[in-house]
Design an enzyme around this catalytic site. Sequence first.
Site, PDB file in Angstrom:
ATOM      1  N   ASP A  64       0.820  -1.210   0.000  1.00 58.89           N
ATOM      2  CA  ASP A  64       0.000   0.000   0.000  1.00 58.89           C
ATOM      3  C   ASP A  64       0.858   1.265   0.000  1.00 58.89           C
ATOM      4  O   ASP A  64       2.040   1.246   0.349  1.00 58.89           O
ATOM      5  CB  ASP A  64      -0.895   0.035   1.252  1.00 58.89           C
ATOM      6  CG  ASP A  64      -2.086  -0.904   1.146  1.00 58.89           C
ATOM      7  OD1 ASP A  64      -2.100  -1.757   0.244  1.00 58.89           O
ATOM      8  OD2 ASP A  64      -2.996  -0.788   1.986  1.00 58.89           O
ATOM      9  N   ASP A  65       0.195   2.353  -0.365  1.00 62.59           N
ATOM     10  CA  ASP A  65       0.664   3.736  -0.144  1.00 62.59           C
ATOM     11  C   ASP A  65       1.709   4.256  -1.123  1.00 62.59           C
ATOM     12  O   ASP A  65       2.135   5.396  -1.000  1.00 62.59           O
ATOM     13  CB  ASP A  65       1.177   3.933   1.292  1.00 62.59           C
ATOM     14  CG  ASP A  65       0.069   3.829   2.327  1.00 62.59           C
ATOM     15  OD1 ASP A  65      -1.071   3.497   1.947  1.00 62.59           O
ATOM     16  OD2 ASP A  65       0.335   4.070   3.509  1.00 62.59           O
ATOM     17  N   TYR A 158      -6.742   2.873   5.240  1.00 64.47           N
ATOM     18  CA  TYR A 158      -6.931   2.442   6.640  1.00 64.47           C
ATOM     19  C   TYR A 158      -7.844   1.208   6.741  1.00 64.47           C
ATOM     20  O   TYR A 158      -8.247   0.835   7.839  1.00 64.47           O
ATOM     21  CB  TYR A 158      -7.497   3.567   7.509  1.00 64.47           C
ATOM     22  CG  TYR A 158      -6.829   4.897   7.280  1.00 64.47           C
ATOM     23  CD1 TYR A 158      -5.522   5.131   7.706  1.00 64.47           C
ATOM     24  CD2 TYR A 158      -7.491   5.909   6.595  1.00 64.47           C
ATOM     25  CE1 TYR A 158      -4.902   6.338   7.464  1.00 64.47           C
ATOM     26  CE2 TYR A 158      -6.865   7.122   6.344  1.00 64.47           C
ATOM     27  CZ  TYR A 158      -5.570   7.333   6.781  1.00 64.47           C
ATOM     28  OH  TYR A 158      -4.963   8.527   6.526  1.00 64.47           O
ATOM     29  N   HIS A 216       3.688  -2.164   3.444  1.00 62.94           N
ATOM     30  CA  HIS A 216       3.713  -0.793   2.913  1.00 62.94           C
ATOM     31  C   HIS A 216       5.005  -0.556   2.145  1.00 62.94           C
ATOM     32  O   HIS A 216       6.096  -0.648   2.712  1.00 62.94           O
ATOM     33  CB  HIS A 216       3.564   0.224   4.057  1.00 62.94           C
ATOM     34  CG  HIS A 216       2.214   0.169   4.695  1.00 62.94           C
ATOM     35  ND1 HIS A 216       1.907  -0.723   5.695  1.00 62.94           N
ATOM     36  CD2 HIS A 216       1.072   0.863   4.441  1.00 62.94           C
ATOM     37  CE1 HIS A 216       0.637  -0.566   6.034  1.00 62.94           C
ATOM     38  NE2 HIS A 216       0.108   0.388   5.301  1.00 62.94           N
TER      39      HIS A 216
HETATM   40 ZN   LIG Z   1      -2.778   3.173   2.990  1.00 63.10          ZN
END
Ligand SMILES: [Zn+2]
Length: 258
Positions: A64-65, A158, A216
Amino acid sequence: MAPIARIAMAVLLFSATFINAAPTPTNGDNDHIAVFSRAVSAADTGVKLVYKCTVPNTMAITFDDGPFNYTADLVKLFNKKKAKATFFINGDNNGKITDYAAGVKQAYLDGHQIASHTWDHKDLTTLSVSQINTEMSKLDTAIKKIIGVSPTYMRPPYGSINDRVTKTIGAKYTIVIWSQDTNDWQHESDWKKSYKVYTDKIKKANGKAGDIILQHETIKLTAQELAPRAIDYAQSMGWKLVTVGECLGKPKSTWYRK
Ligand SMILES: [Zn+2]
């Protein structure tokens, strides 16, 4: 917001959301969000959220991200180890998508899955329907400029979701949560803690329904230390590391739209 603050906010959101939704205590942070999301999907919208793989013996590592500094290296790493990853990316989060377009494109070309994590990582449950649609469409357009198609899979920032969000996007996107959070954001400088969480859970998995694993890609030690070991360990235990789409038995043509 700085990456750490952004991630830390996730904890607060998880807690707040769970307390509002379901008072029953469970076994940890992952369970909190999972229980909440299941309750929402079943009771109110009929939209099925994805937590685990369905194809036997497959497992999906997701990042993610990003995109960020390590995207291109992760693509090389997974290629070298004959594994596939799924990248839930943003348009403007830790980095701007246009600055990392080469890594995104290479990931796509090499058969990894590019999926949406919204334009700028807002908690979708705090937004109006039109704001939610903008979060999705703005990123879809940006991704399409890079790879020629836009994603049909998404993960809410989230893991935060409610019936308004699922009603707004559930018909258009496959909504993917996770079944294992390595919690790499909680101990960025100690990847061994995440690795232990990961190996402990995999030991118990028995090769049936594989996990969808959250990491992440913005965390240096995740990209450089945790990810390579995570691949090696899963493969040594006989798991095939594939994209989320593959681990659900869905052909690549369904991961994107024109
Ligand atoms: Zn995220």
